[in-house]
Design an enzyme around this catalytic site. Structure first.
Site, mmCIF file in Angstrom:
data_model
loop_
_atom_site.group_PDB
_atom_site.id
_atom_site.type_symbol
_atom_site.label_atom_id
_atom_site.label_comp_id
_atom_site.label_asym_id
_atom_site.label_seq_id
_atom_site.Cartn_x
_atom_site.Cartn_y
_atom_site.Cartn_z
ATOM 1 C CE1 TYR A 158 -4.375 -2.696 4.405
ATOM 2 C CE2 TYR A 158 -3.516 -0.462 4.162
ATOM 3 C CZ TYR A 158 -3.986 -1.630 3.599
ATOM 4 O OH TYR A 158 -4.067 -1.740 2.228
ATOM 5 C CB SER B 208 -0.876 0.003 1.259
ATOM 6 O OG SER B 208 -1.466 1.274 1.431
HETATM 7 P P1 NDP Z 1 -11.846 -5.220 -1.912
HETATM 8 O O1 NDP Z 1 -12.481 -5.087 -0.567
HETATM 9 O O2 NDP Z 1 -12.468 -4.545 -3.070
HETATM 10 O O3 NDP Z 1 -11.691 -6.780 -2.281
HETATM 11 C C1 NDP Z 1 -11.121 -7.628 -1.339
HETATM 12 C C2 NDP Z 1 -10.885 -9.001 -1.940
HETATM 13 O O4 NDP Z 1 -10.218 -9.785 -0.946
HETATM 14 C C3 NDP Z 1 -12.161 -9.727 -2.311
HETATM 15 O O5 NDP Z 1 -11.909 -10.527 -3.430
HETATM 16 C C4 NDP Z 1 -12.431 -10.583 -1.078
HETATM 17 O O6 NDP Z 1 -13.150 -11.783 -1.339
HETATM 18 C C5 NDP Z 1 -11.020 -10.920 -0.656
HETATM 19 N N1 NDP Z 1 -10.941 -11.226 0.785
HETATM 20 C C6 NDP Z 1 -11.374 -10.466 1.817
HETATM 21 N N2 NDP Z 1 -11.134 -11.104 2.985
HETATM 22 C C7 NDP Z 1 -10.563 -12.282 2.664
HETATM 23 C C8 NDP Z 1 -10.092 -13.378 3.408
HETATM 24 N N3 NDP Z 1 -10.187 -13.439 4.756
HETATM 25 N N4 NDP Z 1 -9.540 -14.416 2.753
HETATM 26 C C9 NDP Z 1 -9.445 -14.394 1.412
HETATM 27 N N5 NDP Z 1 -9.878 -13.408 0.640
HETATM 28 C C10 NDP Z 1 -10.423 -12.350 1.265
HETATM 29 O O7 NDP Z 1 -10.345 -4.727 -1.675
HETATM 30 P P2 NDP Z 1 -9.271 -4.169 -2.736
HETATM 31 O O8 NDP Z 1 -9.415 -4.894 -3.997
HETATM 32 O O9 NDP Z 1 -9.319 -2.706 -2.736
HETATM 33 O O10 NDP Z 1 -7.899 -4.580 -2.007
HETATM 34 C C11 NDP Z 1 -7.063 -5.605 -2.509
HETATM 35 C C12 NDP Z 1 -5.683 -5.457 -1.900
HETATM 36 O O11 NDP Z 1 -5.158 -4.173 -2.230
HETATM 37 C C13 NDP Z 1 -5.623 -5.568 -0.376
HETATM 38 O O12 NDP Z 1 -4.475 -6.288 0.008
HETATM 39 C C14 NDP Z 1 -5.509 -4.121 0.074
HETATM 40 O O13 NDP Z 1 -4.868 -4.033 1.327
HETATM 41 C C15 NDP Z 1 -4.683 -3.538 -1.060
HETATM 42 N N6 NDP Z 1 -4.801 -2.104 -1.226
HETATM 43 C C16 NDP Z 1 -6.009 -1.513 -1.515
HETATM 44 C C17 NDP Z 1 -6.087 -0.149 -1.691
HETATM 45 C C18 NDP Z 1 -7.367 0.556 -1.965
HETATM 46 O O14 NDP Z 1 -7.425 1.786 -1.786
HETATM 47 N N7 NDP Z 1 -8.421 -0.119 -2.424
HETATM 48 C C19 NDP Z 1 -4.890 0.707 -1.583
HETATM 49 C C20 NDP Z 1 -3.670 -0.006 -1.312
HETATM 50 C C21 NDP Z 1 -3.645 -1.358 -1.151
HETATM 51 P P3 NDP Z 1 -14.776 -11.830 -1.305
HETATM 52 O O15 NDP Z 1 -15.240 -11.153 -2.573
HETATM 53 O O16 NDP Z 1 -15.118 -13.270 -1.280
HETATM 54 O O17 NDP Z 1 -15.205 -11.104 -0.084
#
Ligand code: NDP
Length: 251
Positions: free
Chosen positions: A156, A143
Site C-alpha cells: 500500500y 498517506s
Molecule cells: P473509507 O473506506 O472510509 O472510504 C473509501 C471510499 O472509497 C468510499 O467512498 C468507497 O466507496 C470508495 N471506494 C472503495 N473502493 C472503491 C473502488 N474500487 N472504486 C471506487 N471507489 C471506491 O476510506 P478513507 O476515506 O479512509 O480513505 C480515503 C483515501 O484516503 C484512500 O485513498 C486512503 O488510502 C487514504 N488514506 C486513508 C487514511 C486513513 O487512515 N483513513 C490514512 C491515509 C490515507 P463506497 O462507499 O461505494 O464503498
C-alpha cells in the site's frame, strides 16, 4: 458561477468530508461511489442543503475498462447541469486498505492495490485531462505511510509513494495549462478504512495517538478543509507539493 470539483470515493470517510468542505467553500461537487449509492445520496443531499449543486456517479476506480463509459456519463452530466463539459478540480481519493506482511502478500492482493492506488489514478486522470479546465487543479491522496514505516503496509505504502512521484510529474507536465497538482498525505484517520481499525481497535488507536504530537489520531474533519483550501485561489502558488496532514505523527 461555482467551480466544480470531482471527488472519487466521496460517499464515505475522507471523501465525504472533503465533498462537504468543498461545498462550504462554494464549490459544486460531483462525487463518485463504488457500491454505496445510499451513502453517496446522503452526501449529495447534505451538499444541496448547503446551497451548492451536487451529483453522484458510480465508478470503480480500480477498473480502467469502465473509464470510457464514465467519461461519457460525466460529460453528459456536465453538459446537462452546467452547460459545459468542464471541471475545475479532480480529487483522486478512492482507495482500499491492505495490511499483510511481505512474506504473505499474494499476487492478487498486490494487483488489487496497484489497480486502485496507482493504475486507476493514472488512467482516470489521463482520461479526464481534457475535461479539467485550464487553471484548475488535481489533488492526489497519499498517506503518512510513505514517510513512516509500519509493518504490513509495504504494498500500500509503495503505491502511494508512486502516486507522490507521479504527482510531481503531473505538476510539471500540466504547468503550461496552469493546472496545479498536489499530494495530500493524511495520517491515520478514524474512518471505515481497513475495516475501521484505527477507529474501532482501541489498542491501535492508542498506539497511534501515542506517537502523534497533538495526542490523538485523526478525524475526517481534520482533512476536508485542507483539500477545500487547496481548491481555492488562495492556494494558487502551491504546486507539486506533498502536504502531510497528520497532527505530527512520528516526528
Ligand atoms: P473509507 O473506506 O472510509 O472510504 C473509501 C471510499 O472509497 C468510499 O467512498 C468507497 O466507496 C470508495 N471506494 C472503495 N473502493 C472503491 C473502488 N474500487 N472504486 C471506487 N471507489 C471506491 O476510506 P478513507 O476515506 O479512509 O480513505 C480515503 C483515501 O484516503 C484512500 O485513498 C486512503 O488510502 C487514504 N488514506 C486513508 C487514511 C486513513 O487512515 N483513513 C490514512 C491515509 C490515507 P463506497 O462507499 O461505494 O464503498
Amino acid at each position: 458561477m461555482s467551480k466544480i470539483a470531482l471527488v472519487t470515493g466521496g460517499s464515505r470517510g475522507l471523501g465525504r468530508n472533503m465533498s462537504i468542505a468543498l461545498a462550504k467553500k462554494g464549490l459544486d461537487v460531483i462525487l463518485t461511489y463504488n457500491s454505496n449509492k445510499e451513502a453517496a445520496d446522503e452526501v449529495v443531499a447534505g451538499i444541496q442543503a448547503l446551497g451548492q449543486n451536487a451529483y453522484s456517479l458510480q465508478l470503480d476506480t480500480s477498473n480502467i475498462h469502465v473509464f470510457d463509459t464514465f467519461h461519457q456519463q460525466l460529460t453528459n452530466l456536465l453538459n446537462e447541469k452546467a452547460g459545459h463539459p468542464g471541471i475545475d478540480y479532480l480529487i483522486n481519493n478512492a482507495g482500499t486498505a491492505l495490511y499483510a506482511p511481505i512474506a504473505e502478500v499474494t499476487e492478487q492482493q498486490l494487483d488489487d492495490i496497484f489497480n486502485i492506488h496507482f493504475k486507476g489514478v493514472f488512467f482516470l486522470t489521463q482520461k479526464l485531462l481534457p475535461l479539467i479546465n485550464d487553471g484548475g487543479g488535481i489533488i492526489n491522496i497519499s498517506s503518512g505511510l510513505t514517510r513512516l514505516t509500519m509493518p504490513g503496509s509495504s504494498v500500500y505504502a509503495a503505491q502511494k509513494t508512486a502516486v507522490e512521484t507521479l504527482s510531481r510529474y503531473m505538476a510539471q507536465e500540466l504547468g503550461p495549462r496552469k493546472i496545479r497538482v498536489n499530494v495530500l498525505a493524511p495520517g491515520a484517520i478514524e474512518t471505515d478504512f481497513g475495516g475501521g481499525r484505527t477507529r474501532d481497535n482501541k489498542e491501535i488507536n492508542a498506539r497511534i495517538a501515542g506517537f502523534t504530537a497533538l495526542g490523538r489520531v485523526g478525524l475526517p474533519g481534520d482533512i476536508g478543509g485542507v483539500v477545500a483550501f487547496l481548491c481555492t485561489d488562495d492556494a494558487y502558488w502551491i504546486n507539486g507539493q506533498r502536504i502531510e496532514v497528520s497532527g505530527g505523527q512520528g516526528l
